[in-house]
Design a protein around this motif. Sequence first.
Motif, short mmCIF file in Angstrom:
data_model
loop_
_atom_site.label_atom_id
_atom_site.label_comp_id
_atom_site.label_asym_id
_atom_site.label_seq_id
_atom_site.Cartn_x
_atom_site.Cartn_y
_atom_site.Cartn_z
N GLU A 146 27.41 3.99 4.82
CA GLU A 146 28.07 4.46 6.05
C GLU A 146 27.59 5.86 6.42
O GLU A 146 27.35 6.15 7.59
CB GLU A 146 29.59 4.44 5.86
CG GLU A 146 30.18 3.06 5.77
CD GLU A 146 31.64 3.07 5.32
OE1 GLU A 146 32.25 4.17 5.26
OE2 GLU A 146 32.16 1.98 5.04
N ASP A 147 27.48 6.71 5.43
CA ASP A 147 27.01 8.08 5.65
C ASP A 147 25.58 8.08 6.17
O ASP A 147 25.26 8.82 7.10
CB ASP A 147 27.11 8.87 4.34
CG ASP A 147 26.68 10.31 4.50
OD1 ASP A 147 27.41 11.07 5.15
OD2 ASP A 147 25.60 10.66 3.98
N GLN A 148 24.74 7.24 5.60
CA GLN A 148 23.34 7.15 6.04
C GLN A 148 23.27 6.68 7.49
O GLN A 148 22.50 7.21 8.28
CB GLN A 148 22.56 6.19 5.14
CG GLN A 148 22.37 6.67 3.72
CD GLN A 148 21.49 7.88 3.65
OE1 GLN A 148 21.95 9.01 3.67
NE2 GLN A 148 20.22 7.66 3.57
N GLU A 149 24.08 5.68 7.82
CA GLU A 149 24.08 5.14 9.18
C GLU A 149 24.59 6.19 10.17
O GLU A 149 24.02 6.36 11.25
CB GLU A 149 24.94 3.89 9.24
CG GLU A 149 24.86 3.15 10.53
CD GLU A 149 23.46 2.62 10.86
OE1 GLU A 149 23.11 2.63 12.05
OE2 GLU A 149 22.72 2.24 9.92
N LYS A 150 25.64 6.90 9.81
CA LYS A 150 26.22 7.93 10.68
C LYS A 150 25.21 9.04 10.94
O LYS A 150 25.10 9.54 12.05
CB LYS A 150 27.48 8.48 10.03
CG LYS A 150 28.18 9.55 10.83
CD LYS A 150 29.48 10.00 10.19
CE LYS A 150 29.22 10.55 8.83
NZ LYS A 150 30.39 11.11 8.16
N ASN A 151 24.47 9.43 9.92
CA ASN A 151 23.52 10.53 10.06
C ASN A 151 22.21 10.09 10.70
O ASN A 151 21.38 10.93 11.02
CB ASN A 151 23.26 11.18 8.70
CG ASN A 151 24.47 11.94 8.24
OD1 ASN A 151 25.16 12.56 9.03
ND2 ASN A 151 24.73 11.91 6.96
N ARG A 152 22.02 8.81 10.88
CA ARG A 152 20.80 8.29 11.51
C ARG A 152 20.86 8.47 13.02
O ARG A 152 19.85 8.51 13.68
CB ARG A 152 20.65 6.81 11.16
CG ARG A 152 19.31 6.24 11.49
CD ARG A 152 19.14 4.87 10.96
NE ARG A 152 19.21 4.93 9.51
CZ ARG A 152 19.39 3.88 8.73
NH1 ARG A 152 19.52 2.69 9.24
NH2 ARG A 152 19.44 4.01 7.42
N HIS A 153 22.05 8.60 13.57
CA HIS A 153 22.20 8.68 15.03
C HIS A 153 22.36 10.10 15.49
O HIS A 153 22.64 11.00 14.90
CB HIS A 153 23.42 7.87 15.48
CG HIS A 153 23.27 6.41 15.15
ND1 HIS A 153 22.45 5.58 15.85
CD2 HIS A 153 23.82 5.66 14.17
CE1 HIS A 153 22.51 4.37 15.33
NE2 HIS A 153 23.35 4.39 14.31
#
Length: 77
Positions: A70-77
């Motif tokens: 979730e953290d990786q996905e959030k920081n990808r945007h």
Amino acid sequence: MGRSFYHFLMTYRDPRKHDPMTNFANAAYKDHGFPKQAKDYHTLSEYLELNATYLSGMALFDELYEKYKEDQEKNRH
């Protein structure tokens, strides 16, 4: 690119707290063999299953790995 699971896990380190996530992070920090650059679930879970006597069960890892994704996905945007 994103950070590794280990670097994500280190955000849970705290010498004063003793909840399961913090205990895991503190123990992983002391584990010199921990795959510090790994991001892949299977690489991490295999290592933990074979080497991490400090982890009482894989459910905790699974929970933290979900938070990591979730953290990786959030920081990808």
